[in-house]
Design a protein around this motif. Sequence first.
Motif, PDB file in Angstrom:
ATOM      1  N   THR A 222       0.821  -1.196  -0.178  1.00  0.00           N
ATOM      2  CA  THR A 222      -0.199  -0.244   0.106  1.00  0.00           C
ATOM      3  C   THR A 222       0.902   1.255  -0.061  1.00  0.00           C
ATOM      4  OG1 THR A 222      -1.843  -1.273   1.189  1.00  0.00           O
ATOM      5  CG2 THR A 222      -1.831   1.284   1.248  1.00  0.00           C
ATOM      6  N   ILE A 223       1.690   1.190   0.715  1.00  0.00           N
ATOM      7  CA  ILE A 223       2.853   2.222   0.832  1.00  0.00           C
ATOM      8  C   ILE A 223       3.434   2.554  -0.563  1.00  0.00           C
ATOM      9  CG2 ILE A 223       4.974   3.287   2.026  1.00  0.00           C
ATOM     10  CD1 ILE A 223       4.298   2.033   4.626  1.00  0.00           C
ATOM     11  N   PHE A 224       3.995   1.428  -1.320  1.00  0.00           N
ATOM     12  CA  PHE A 224       4.610   1.582  -2.480  1.00  0.00           C
ATOM     13  C   PHE A 224       3.455   2.081  -3.501  1.00  0.00           C
ATOM     14  CE2 PHE A 224       5.129  -0.382  -6.716  1.00  0.00           C
ATOM     15  CZ  PHE A 224       6.621   0.309  -6.937  1.00  0.00           C
ATOM     16  N   LEU A 225       2.278   1.695  -3.493  1.00  0.00           N
ATOM     17  CA  LEU A 225       1.500   2.425  -4.355  1.00  0.00           C
ATOM     18  C   LEU A 225       1.286   3.686  -4.323  1.00  0.00           C
ATOM     19  CD1 LEU A 225      -0.770   1.719  -6.459  1.00  0.00           C
ATOM     20  CD2 LEU A 225      -2.409   1.133  -4.770  1.00  0.00           C
ATOM     21  N   PHE A 226       1.007   4.166  -3.122  1.00  0.00           N
ATOM     22  CA  PHE A 226       0.615   5.546  -2.629  1.00  0.00           C
ATOM     23  C   PHE A 226       1.738   6.524  -2.955  1.00  0.00           C
ATOM     24  CE2 PHE A 226      -2.468   4.894   1.016  1.00  0.00           C
ATOM     25  CZ  PHE A 226      -3.565   4.468   0.143  1.00  0.00           C
ATOM     26  N   GLN A 227       3.035   5.718  -2.667  1.00  0.00           N
ATOM     27  CA  GLN A 227       4.163   6.640  -3.182  1.00  0.00           C
ATOM     28  C   GLN A 227       4.367   6.878  -4.602  1.00  0.00           C
ATOM     29  OE1 GLN A 227       4.716   8.701  -0.529  1.00  0.00           O
ATOM     30  NE2 GLN A 227       6.730   8.504  -1.260  1.00  0.00           N
ATOM     31  N   PHE A 228       4.036   5.688  -5.374  1.00  0.00           N
ATOM     32  CA  PHE A 228       4.410   5.614  -6.842  1.00  0.00           C
ATOM     33  C   PHE A 228       3.344   6.529  -7.517  1.00  0.00           C
ATOM     34  CE2 PHE A 228       3.643   4.169 -11.290  1.00  0.00           C
ATOM     35  CZ  PHE A 228       4.901   3.551 -11.534  1.00  0.00           C
ATOM     36  N   VAL A 229       1.996   6.549  -7.271  1.00  0.00           N
ATOM     37  CA  VAL A 229       1.152   7.441  -7.616  1.00  0.00           C
ATOM     38  C   VAL A 229       1.529   9.086  -7.365  1.00  0.00           C
ATOM     39  CG1 VAL A 229      -1.429   8.216  -7.639  1.00  0.00           C
ATOM     40  CG2 VAL A 229      -0.495   5.672  -7.771  1.00  0.00           C
ATOM     41  N   LEU A 282      -0.308   3.572 -14.607  1.00  0.00           N
ATOM     42  CA  LEU A 282      -1.197   3.436 -13.247  1.00  0.00           C
ATOM     43  C   LEU A 282      -2.258   2.304 -13.351  1.00  0.00           C
ATOM     44  CD1 LEU A 282      -1.555   7.047 -12.383  1.00  0.00           C
ATOM     45  CD2 LEU A 282       0.367   5.680 -11.819  1.00  0.00           C
ATOM     46  N   ILE A 283      -2.874   2.343 -14.271  1.00  0.00           N
ATOM     47  CA  ILE A 283      -3.866   1.066 -14.265  1.00  0.00           C
ATOM     48  C   ILE A 283      -3.421  -0.191 -14.202  1.00  0.00           C
ATOM     49  CG2 ILE A 283      -5.796  -0.011 -15.747  1.00  0.00           C
ATOM     50  CD1 ILE A 283      -6.335   3.045 -16.880  1.00  0.00           C
ATOM     51  N   ALA A 284      -2.222  -0.401 -14.819  1.00  0.00           N
ATOM     52  CA  ALA A 284      -1.491  -1.690 -15.027  1.00  0.00           C
ATOM     53  C   ALA A 284      -0.953  -1.969 -13.838  1.00  0.00           C
ATOM     54  CB  ALA A 284      -0.264  -1.665 -15.997  1.00  0.00           C
ATOM     55  N   LEU A 285      -0.432  -0.828 -13.008  1.00  0.00           N
ATOM     56  CA  LEU A 285       0.152  -1.130 -11.653  1.00  0.00           C
ATOM     57  C   LEU A 285      -0.840  -1.529 -10.849  1.00  0.00           C
ATOM     58  CD1 LEU A 285       2.665  -0.937  -9.814  1.00  0.00           C
ATOM     59  CD2 LEU A 285       1.887   1.343  -9.154  1.00  0.00           C
ATOM     60  N   PHE A 286      -1.872  -1.027 -10.674  1.00  0.00           N
ATOM     61  CA  PHE A 286      -3.511  -1.425  -9.917  1.00  0.00           C
ATOM     62  C   PHE A 286      -3.751  -3.056 -10.243  1.00  0.00           C
ATOM     63  CE2 PHE A 286      -3.679   3.119  -8.912  1.00  0.00           C
ATOM     64  CZ  PHE A 286      -4.507   2.950  -7.454  1.00  0.00           C
ATOM     65  N   LEU A 288      -1.670  -5.208 -11.127  1.00  0.00           N
ATOM     66  CA  LEU A 288      -0.789  -6.062 -11.244  1.00  0.00           C
ATOM     67  C   LEU A 288      -0.638  -6.388  -9.612  1.00  0.00           C
ATOM     68  CD1 LEU A 288       1.808  -7.695 -12.104  1.00  0.00           C
ATOM     69  CD2 LEU A 288       3.164  -5.539 -11.836  1.00  0.00           C
ATOM     70  N   ILE A 289      -0.452  -5.296  -8.814  1.00  0.00           N
ATOM     71  CA  ILE A 289      -0.343  -5.646  -7.443  1.00  0.00           C
ATOM     72  C   ILE A 289      -1.727  -5.721  -6.464  1.00  0.00           C
ATOM     73  CG2 ILE A 289       1.552  -4.072  -7.503  1.00  0.00           C
ATOM     74  CD1 ILE A 289       0.294  -1.983  -6.043  1.00  0.00           C
ATOM     75  N   GLN A 290      -2.837  -5.626  -7.147  1.00  0.00           N
ATOM     76  CA  GLN A 290      -3.947  -5.803  -6.185  1.00  0.00           C
ATOM     77  C   GLN A 290      -4.229  -7.209  -5.263  1.00  0.00           C
ATOM     78  OE1 GLN A 290      -7.754  -5.285  -8.278  1.00  0.00           O
ATOM     79  NE2 GLN A 290      -7.168  -7.046  -9.783  1.00  0.00           N
ATOM     80  N   ARG A 291      -3.489  -8.261  -6.180  1.00  0.00           N
ATOM     81  CA  ARG A 291      -3.454  -9.580  -5.564  1.00  0.00           C
ATOM     82  C   ARG A 291      -2.504  -9.686  -4.097  1.00  0.00           C
ATOM     83  NH1 ARG A 291       0.524 -13.193  -7.541  1.00  0.00           N
ATOM     84  NH2 ARG A 291       2.010 -12.234  -8.811  1.00  0.00           N
ATOM     85  N   PHE A 292      -1.788  -8.610  -4.201  1.00  0.00           N
ATOM     86  CA  PHE A 292      -0.808  -8.760  -3.191  1.00  0.00           C
ATOM     87  C   PHE A 292      -1.463  -8.233  -1.800  1.00  0.00           C
ATOM     88  CE2 PHE A 292       2.015  -8.735  -6.618  1.00  0.00           C
ATOM     89  CZ  PHE A 292       2.691  -9.792  -6.313  1.00  0.00           C
TER      90      PHE A 292
END
Length: 304
Positions: A222-229, A282-286, A288-292
């Motif tokens: 979650t932290i990585f996703l927030f920081q990436f965006v 951004l869509i691809a990242l969501f 890709l990592i939503q299963r984690f």
Amino acid sequence: MTGLASPTLRKAAPAAGSTPGTSQGPPRPRRTALLPTAALVLGALYCLLPVAWVLVAATKADDELFSTFTFLPGSALGENIGDLTGYRDGIYWRWMANSVLYAGLGGILSTVVSAFAGYALAIYRFRGREAFFNIMLAGVLMPPVILAIPQYLLMAEADLTDTYASVLLPLVLSPYGVYLGRIYAEAAVPMELVEAGRMDGAGEWRIFLRIAVPLMSPGLVTIFLFQFVAIWNNFLLPFIMLGDDEKFPMTVGLFTLLKQGASQPALYTLVITGALLAVVPLIALFLLIQRFWSLDLLSGAVKS
């Protein structure tokens, strides 16, 4: 002659919690909360309408952009992508690669720092811990525009302006990431496991890597996703730090194209097409990592 007695009919006992004598019909459907539902629908339309406009506008040619109905699709999407790729020998894709570098590497470094700091603040007891944490929380409330000029002056003193490091280094420490790291560590890493690891002879570094990090993985994702965006959409910091357009991220590069569009209206189509392509990672990242992600983060690893 004796007749057969008719069998007596017994009434079924009333259901638990119901009043005797009342009929038990099928359950009535719940009323839909119209006001909250309408508010959510309006909010969704408010967020999705600009995306729909960009998606439709990117398919239009230059002469169709301002002369046709707003949501009437065109047939020039492939041509627009080709023109964007050919503009200045493909500098758009250089901006895209720079954004991936800034957001990817910056997000990873920020997640690592947030994991270290959040774990230390949650597990260890030391003097000044709460004071340090409160100062970090004050950084969450600080607008980035206030910090941009001091950060530029510091980078100028270190002779790092107009470099990749001038954009990456200020993004490594995220107050909000440290806050989330502490919350996730307190919720997911029981002290019983830490004490058990110490009793088994494991060092603090091994406990962190083998026990804490796997338990904190949903929070770290979650932290990585927030920081990436946040870094992907960041405009002010690279706009101040960078002067060479070869080092520009996507946001600053599209802004320069938009400024040139005032004298060259044909560039508006390139800006819109570039904005559409910028959403794809951004869509691809969501996806890709939503299963984690784990929905039951608070369950912990031991039962009391």
